[in-house]
Design a protein around this motif. Structure first.
Motif, PDB file in Angstrom:
ATOM      1  N   VAL A 116      -2.453   0.242  -4.343  1.00 28.10           N
ATOM      2  CA  VAL A 116      -1.983  -1.086  -3.946  1.00 28.10           C
ATOM      3  C   VAL A 116      -1.254  -1.717  -5.122  1.00 28.10           C
ATOM      4  O   VAL A 116      -1.719  -1.643  -6.262  1.00 28.10           O
ATOM      5  CB  VAL A 116      -3.159  -1.989  -3.508  1.00 28.10           C
ATOM      6  CG1 VAL A 116      -2.657  -3.361  -3.106  1.00 28.10           C
ATOM      7  CG2 VAL A 116      -3.911  -1.360  -2.351  1.00 28.10           C
ATOM      8  N   LYS A 146      -6.817  -4.110   5.884  1.00 26.83           N
ATOM      9  CA  LYS A 146      -6.030  -5.325   5.698  1.00 26.83           C
ATOM     10  C   LYS A 146      -6.629  -6.512   6.438  1.00 26.83           C
ATOM     11  O   LYS A 146      -6.322  -7.663   6.106  1.00 26.83           O
ATOM     12  CB  LYS A 146      -4.588  -5.092   6.156  1.00 26.83           C
ATOM     13  CG  LYS A 146      -3.818  -4.136   5.257  1.00 26.83           C
ATOM     14  CD  LYS A 146      -2.358  -4.033   5.673  1.00 26.83           C
ATOM     15  CE  LYS A 146      -1.583  -3.125   4.723  1.00 26.83           C
ATOM     16  NZ  LYS A 146      -0.151  -3.017   5.106  1.00 26.83           N
ATOM     17  N   SER A 188       0.848  -1.201   0.000  1.00 25.11           N
ATOM     18  CA  SER A 188       0.000   0.000   0.000  1.00 25.11           C
ATOM     19  C   SER A 188       0.877   1.241   0.000  1.00 25.11           C
ATOM     20  O   SER A 188       1.823   1.353   0.789  1.00 25.11           O
ATOM     21  CB  SER A 188      -0.927  -0.001   1.217  1.00 25.11           C
ATOM     22  OG  SER A 188      -1.754  -1.145   1.217  1.00 25.11           O
ATOM     23  N   GLN A 193     -11.800  -9.786   0.332  1.00 26.49           N
ATOM     24  CA  GLN A 193     -11.872  -8.339   0.161  1.00 26.49           C
ATOM     25  C   GLN A 193     -13.305  -7.837   0.323  1.00 26.49           C
ATOM     26  O   GLN A 193     -13.523  -6.716   0.773  1.00 26.49           O
ATOM     27  CB  GLN A 193     -11.325  -7.936  -1.211  1.00 26.49           C
ATOM     28  CG  GLN A 193     -11.210  -6.424  -1.400  1.00 26.49           C
ATOM     29  CD  GLN A 193     -10.726  -6.042  -2.777  1.00 26.49           C
ATOM     30  OE1 GLN A 193     -10.933  -6.786  -3.729  1.00 26.49           O
ATOM     31  NE2 GLN A 193     -10.095  -4.906  -2.899  1.00 26.49           N
ATOM     32  N   ASP A 197      -4.733  -0.942   9.892  1.00 29.02           N
ATOM     33  CA  ASP A 197      -3.973  -0.658   8.679  1.00 29.02           C
ATOM     34  C   ASP A 197      -4.882  -0.714   7.449  1.00 29.02           C
ATOM     35  O   ASP A 197      -5.677  -1.646   7.282  1.00 29.02           O
ATOM     36  CB  ASP A 197      -2.842  -1.681   8.516  1.00 29.02           C
ATOM     37  CG  ASP A 197      -1.791  -1.544   9.607  1.00 29.02           C
ATOM     38  OD1 ASP A 197      -1.662  -0.423  10.143  1.00 29.02           O
ATOM     39  OD2 ASP A 197      -1.116  -2.539   9.924  1.00 29.02           O
ATOM     40  N   GLU A 208      -5.440  -0.951   3.424  1.00 25.55           N
ATOM     41  CA  GLU A 208      -4.818  -1.488   2.216  1.00 25.55           C
ATOM     42  C   GLU A 208      -4.951  -0.520   1.052  1.00 25.55           C
ATOM     43  O   GLU A 208      -4.000  -0.272   0.322  1.00 25.55           O
ATOM     44  CB  GLU A 208      -5.466  -2.830   1.862  1.00 25.55           C
ATOM     45  CG  GLU A 208      -4.854  -3.521   0.670  1.00 25.55           C
ATOM     46  CD  GLU A 208      -5.473  -4.883   0.420  1.00 25.55           C
ATOM     47  OE1 GLU A 208      -6.295  -4.999  -0.518  1.00 25.55           O
ATOM     48  OE2 GLU A 208      -5.155  -5.813   1.170  1.00 25.55           O
ATOM     49  N   GLU A 209      -6.128   0.025   0.859  1.00 27.51           N
ATOM     50  CA  GLU A 209      -6.362   1.052  -0.149  1.00 27.51           C
ATOM     51  C   GLU A 209      -7.635   1.810   0.183  1.00 27.51           C
ATOM     52  O   GLU A 209      -8.503   1.318   0.909  1.00 27.51           O
ATOM     53  CB  GLU A 209      -6.449   0.453  -1.560  1.00 27.51           C
ATOM     54  CG  GLU A 209      -7.666  -0.407  -1.815  1.00 27.51           C
ATOM     55  CD  GLU A 209      -7.715  -0.923  -3.239  1.00 27.51           C
ATOM     56  OE1 GLU A 209      -7.658  -0.082  -4.168  1.00 27.51           O
ATOM     57  OE2 GLU A 209      -7.805  -2.138  -3.428  1.00 27.51           O
TER      58      GLU A 209
END
Length: 325
Positions: free
Chosen positions: A135, A203, A126, A151, A179, A181-182
């Motif tokens: 990502v 994440k 990321s 996802q 956290d 990821e995108e």
């Protein structure tokens, strides 16, 4: 020491060297995971094997090429390469644009000269580029079915955003749950203005649940909506239903005649066939059969009661054959 190792190796092989064909026959039935474990083990023990593995892997550019998704519409090839050059020298990089409009399609590719640079970039997939969390993945691997299914449980839809809310503000607000990821605010391609909603992909599923359960949902002076994003891949597509012939139990599909269950009735009826294939209705058969000739008992009148010139009874005048003259 080297002589001892060599002697033990020769003793294990009974003094015979294993040919390449024999080794291939032993390796061929092994699964990929077994081969990876085997090569990793010997690569750690013998640096020459590790260098050979690295050389073979680097020879294919596909193993050094990254696929970068989630780019902002204003991200150019220059800004994309500038974000990834920290991991090593870049051989090739480009943002993919639409052929007609020339605008970014939201993804691009980075190819490093050294495979070690690719590995370093994948350790932190990321990356914040132009205010949007992008990502990167290994281009030759693509997206697996497992990660796509996972996802769907990690991706959030954020609605009710203020026009002044930027992607940086969105990411900073939701970073407290885990956290990311995108994620970014959705912008219009033509005007580059906020569309009032955005997406965040964590994440872990646990971080997603925390963001949904958090009662404090105020961002940019507005109450925002936080829920799982709708994934088009998980929607059930209903196929069009055609005309299906209806089969009646106990009847055949052919048009062959079937005998009547009553053996005394001398006729048959047609088999059941689909309605839209039935011929025009025909006259139903008679429920009985007519013999070619009917026999009657011969009538002989009594002359003593009728006399010699007596006429035949009423209604039998048309049948003189059956009377004595």
């Amino acid at each position: 020491m080297e002589d001892l190792k060599k002697r033990k190796l020769e003793e294990s092989n009974n003094g015979e060297n294993i040919s390449e064909e024999q080794l291939r026959s032993l390796l061929d039935p092994l699964a990929k995971t077994q081969l990876v474990d085997l090569l990793s083990k010997f690569g750690c023990q013998y640096p020459s094997i590790a260098e050979e593995i690295k050389s073979v892997a680097s020879a294919d550019p596909a193993n050094r090429k990254l696929f970068v998704r989630g780019l902002a519409w204003n991200t150019t090839t220059e800004t994309l390469c500038a974000a990834f050059v920290e991991h090593g020298e870049i051989e090739e990089g480009a943002v993919i644009t639409d052929k007609t409009s020339g605008k970014s399609r939201g993804y691009g590719f980075i190819t490093y000269k050294d495979i070690d640079s690719t590995r370093k970039a994948l350790e932190a997939p990321s990356k914040l580029i132009d205010g949007r969390m992008a990502v990167c993945t290994l281009a030759c691997e693509g997206v697996s079915t497992t990660s796509s299914s996972d996802q769907a449980q990690r991706k959030l839809y954020i609605g009710g955003l203020s026009p002044e809310t930027t992607s940086e503000m969105l990411l900073l607000f939701f970073k407290k749950h885990g956290d990311i990821e995108e994620g970014s605010v959705a912008y219009d391609k033509d005007t580059n203005k906020s569309r009032g909603f955005g997406f965040i992909t964590y994440k872990t599923v646990e971080s997603t649940k925390k963001a949904i359960d958090d009662p404090q949902k105020m961002l940019g002076g507005r109450s925002i909506t936080v829920k799982l994003a709708d994934n088009p891949k998980n929607k059930v597509v209903q196929a069009q239903v055609g005309i299906v012939p209806v089969h009646m139990a106990g009847y055949a599909e052919s048009a062959k005649p079937h005998p009547h269950p009553n053996p005394n009735v001398g006729y048959t009826y047609p088999g059941v066939i689909p309605y839209h294939h039935q011929p025009p209705p025909a006259a139903p058969p008679l429920p009985y059969s007519i013999p070619p000739q009917m026999s009657y008992t011969q009538y002989t009148p009594r002359k003593e009661s009728l006399g010699p010139s007596a006429a035949p009874p009423m209604g039998l005048a048309n049948y003189p054959y059956y009377f004595n003259k």
